[in-house]
Design a protein around this motif. Structure first.
Motif, PDB file in Angstrom:
ATOM      1  N   MET A   1     -20.475  76.711 -25.051  1.00 42.15           N
ATOM      2  CA  MET A   1     -20.971  75.488 -24.431  1.00 42.15           C
ATOM      3  C   MET A   1     -20.683  75.530 -22.938  1.00 42.15           C
ATOM      4  O   MET A   1     -19.555  75.759 -22.518  1.00 42.15           O
ATOM      5  N   SER A   2     -21.706  75.333 -22.128  1.00 36.27           N
ATOM      6  CA  SER A   2     -21.547  75.325 -20.683  1.00 36.27           C
ATOM      7  C   SER A   2     -21.814  73.935 -20.139  1.00 36.27           C
ATOM      8  O   SER A   2     -22.878  73.359 -20.367  1.00 36.27           O
ATOM      9  N   PHE A   3     -20.813  73.398 -19.412  1.00 35.46           N
ATOM     10  CA  PHE A   3     -20.973  72.063 -18.856  1.00 35.46           C
ATOM     11  C   PHE A   3     -21.856  72.056 -17.616  1.00 35.46           C
ATOM     12  O   PHE A   3     -22.054  71.027 -17.001  1.00 35.46           O
ATOM     13  N   PRO A   6     -27.627  70.909 -17.836  1.00 41.49           N
ATOM     14  CA  PRO A   6     -27.924  69.467 -17.793  1.00 41.49           C
ATOM     15  C   PRO A   6     -28.152  68.864 -19.167  1.00 41.49           C
ATOM     16  O   PRO A   6     -27.938  67.673 -19.367  1.00 41.49           O
ATOM     17  N   LEU A   7     -28.592  69.671 -20.137  1.00 42.07           N
ATOM     18  CA  LEU A   7     -28.786  69.156 -21.483  1.00 42.07           C
ATOM     19  C   LEU A   7     -27.457  68.729 -22.101  1.00 42.07           C
ATOM     20  O   LEU A   7     -27.399  67.765 -22.871  1.00 42.07           O
ATOM     21  N   ALA A  13     -23.726  61.977 -22.464  1.00 43.80           N
ATOM     22  CA  ALA A  13     -24.027  60.572 -22.166  1.00 43.80           C
ATOM     23  C   ALA A  13     -24.529  59.858 -23.421  1.00 43.80           C
ATOM     24  O   ALA A  13     -24.205  58.680 -23.655  1.00 43.80           O
ATOM     25  N   GLU A  14     -25.297  60.565 -24.240  1.00 43.17           N
ATOM     26  CA  GLU A  14     -25.828  59.958 -25.458  1.00 43.17           C
ATOM     27  C   GLU A  14     -24.702  59.637 -26.437  1.00 43.17           C
ATOM     28  O   GLU A  14     -24.689  58.567 -27.056  1.00 43.17           O
ATOM     29  N   ILE A  15     -23.731  60.545 -26.564  1.00 50.15           N
ATOM     30  CA  ILE A  15     -22.604  60.310 -27.471  1.00 50.15           C
ATOM     31  C   ILE A  15     -21.771  59.136 -26.987  1.00 50.15           C
ATOM     32  O   ILE A  15     -21.346  58.282 -27.775  1.00 50.15           O
TER      33      ILE A  15
END
Length: 229
Positions: A1-3, A6-7, A13-15
């Motif tokens: 996982m790469s922060f 943008p996805l 933000a959705e969580i």
């Protein structure tokens, strides 16, 4: 996982947004459980309660989502939630500082929050897990960031409960409403009576849950002796 992706930030933000919406009932439970604490203990109780709520949300989402389709689980959870709501009404206004230390009262409040959150997280974990997919770090990051927001909500509700004690009954009725919805969504009942029928009964079941809590709370709550007698 790469922060850097943008996805990932969009999912994060959705969580966070989803957890804020789903944690409204948690904030009510935290506020109800901590309202009787001394002012010095109240902030600590709210913070611990919110932390417990988020940690349990992570644990349930990661480990126990597969149990949500188990028969009778929602029924048991609904009954437990009704018991918690009635207990909060019965204990409203009771003063037992002489027999219980501030520390034990604090942990009793956190215990109430923990039990209630375990029950209410049953339906919430699927929505959060669906957003996080298989990314456990993303899931944990989003829920941990939500802690201050839950604390803020619980603190606001606690101040309202202190000023307007009648809201304790409203909060307990809300928990009864959630219990009714949870009862109505049990997989065993869906299999037996069909999803369409239970969907039509969702609001009546929720209303019945709220009324049941209020009736039991009124019936079981100790009556204060009239000082004039």
């Amino acid at each position: 996982m790469s922060f850097v992706d943008p996805l990932i930030w969009g999912k994060l933000a959705e969580i966070i947004a989803l957890n804020i919406v789903l944690s409204g009932d948690n904030a009510v439970v935290i506020a109800l459980a901590c309202r009787a604490l001394a002012p010095a203990q109240r902030a600590k109780g709210i913070a611990l309660g919110a932390g417990v709520a988020v940690v349990l949300r992570v644990v349930f989402t990661v480990l126990i989502a597969s149990l949500l389709n188990a028969p009778f689980l929602h029924i048991v959870g609904a009954l437990l939630l009704v018991w918690i709501a009635v207990k909060l009404i019965i204990e409203d206004g009771e003063s037992d500082e002489d027999s219980i230390t501030a520390s034990s009262k604090l942990w009793k409040a956190v215990q109430t929050v923990a039990i209630a959150d375990i029950v209410m997280s049953l339906d919430n974990v699927l929505a959060i897990a669906a957003v996080a997919k298989d990314s456990i770090p993303l899931l944990i990051a989003g829920l941990v960031i939500s802690i201050p927001l839950i604390v803020l909500g619980a603190s606001l509700i606690t101040s309202l409960l202190t000023r307007f004690p009648v809201l304790v009954w409203a909060g307990a009725a809300l928990l009864g409403w959630v219990a009714g919805e949870m009862f109505d969504s049990d997989p065993w009942l869906i299999t037996r009576f069909g999803a369409d029928m239970l969907h039509r009964l969702e609001y009546p079941a929720a209303a019945l849950g709220a009324l049941l809590v209020l009736a039991l709370g009124y019936w079981l709550k100790p009556r204060r002796p009239d000082p004039a007698l």
